[in-house]
Write an enzyme that holds these catalytic residues in place. Sequence first.
Site, PDB file in Angstrom:
ATOM      1  N   LEU A 104       0.869  -1.161   0.000  1.00  0.00           N
ATOM      2  CA  LEU A 104       0.000   0.000   0.000  1.00  0.00           C
ATOM      3  C   LEU A 104       0.913   1.220   0.000  1.00  0.00           C
ATOM      4  O   LEU A 104       1.921   1.248   0.713  1.00  0.00           O
ATOM      5  CB  LEU A 104      -0.899   0.024   1.240  1.00  0.00           C
ATOM      6  N   ASP A 105       0.569   2.238  -0.793  1.00  0.00           N
ATOM      7  CA  ASP A 105       1.390   3.445  -0.852  1.00  0.00           C
ATOM      8  C   ASP A 105       1.547   4.052   0.536  1.00  0.00           C
ATOM      9  O   ASP A 105       0.724   3.824   1.430  1.00  0.00           O
ATOM     10  CB  ASP A 105       0.756   4.472  -1.788  1.00  0.00           C
ATOM     11  N   LYS A 106       2.553   4.866   0.687  1.00  0.00           N
ATOM     12  CA  LYS A 106       2.841   5.492   1.979  1.00  0.00           C
ATOM     13  C   LYS A 106       1.648   6.289   2.498  1.00  0.00           C
ATOM     14  O   LYS A 106       1.375   6.312   3.706  1.00  0.00           O
ATOM     15  CB  LYS A 106       4.080   6.390   1.853  1.00  0.00           C
ATOM     16  N   THR A 108      -1.514   5.697   1.760  1.00  0.00           N
ATOM     17  CA  THR A 108      -2.733   4.887   1.711  1.00  0.00           C
ATOM     18  C   THR A 108      -2.919   4.143   3.028  1.00  0.00           C
ATOM     19  O   THR A 108      -1.967   3.646   3.615  1.00  0.00           O
ATOM     20  CB  THR A 108      -2.674   3.883   0.549  1.00  0.00           C
ATOM     21  N   HIS A 190       0.644   1.419  -8.113  1.00  0.00           N
ATOM     22  CA  HIS A 190      -0.210   2.611  -7.969  1.00  0.00           C
ATOM     23  C   HIS A 190      -1.487   2.497  -8.807  1.00  0.00           C
ATOM     24  O   HIS A 190      -1.981   3.501  -9.335  1.00  0.00           O
ATOM     25  CB  HIS A 190       0.540   3.871  -8.408  1.00  0.00           C
TER      26      HIS A 190
END
Length: 241
Positions: A104-106, A108, A190
Amino acid sequence: MALFRIDKFLADMGCGTRSEVKNYIKKGRVAINGLVVNAPEHKIDTNLDRVSLDGADINYLEYEYYMLNKPQGVVSATDDKRDRTVIDLIETKNRKDLFPVGRLDKDTEGLLLITNDGQLAHNLLSPKKHVDKVYYARVDGIVTKEIVEQFKEGIILSDGTLTRPAHLNVLETNPSESTVELTIHEGKFHQVKRMFEACGMTVMYLKRLRMGTLILDKELKPGEYRRLTQEETERLKKEDR
């Protein structure tokens, strides 16, 4: 029968680094079946032998499974020199080989499975399995019926990649933004953000709610975690076959 060197066993169970546990052993702090052992290379049978460190029993766990509600600002990695990682949040872990299943993105939030079960992770992430991933998102602007249909057909990303069909459900709209729930069946880099960008929209907030049969526990606040129940683990293993 599962045979392990005593130093590797202790390191795997989170008692310290390999060099640290060798030092514990040499100092006589480790016992096997009540008898002090001084040789790091001594082998144990995890099914039969009882291992203790400073008098406390060290139980063998082959696999661990945690559900984490990932907070913003933490990276989905096992180690990072600049940022705190999702593994750092699992303070009660026994094993040292845990990793996040997917990323998961930073910025998110939401559901992240933490484990050391490599086979389960591989199967859950395999493109051939088409495991559902459900996200809650707030995006700028109005998500129209036309955009919903585009997602249903698959979105062409900026690099020309065509995504698999996705289900986009509009929960709420106002003049400046839309709240949606999105179900995708793959995990490109992403991907959610890039799908909306291809439609001229920006994701302002993103949270993962579900991965396959695993649903984020509503009782978990961002940064909190718990072990998976036996039922949750068994359902995931059935799904990955």
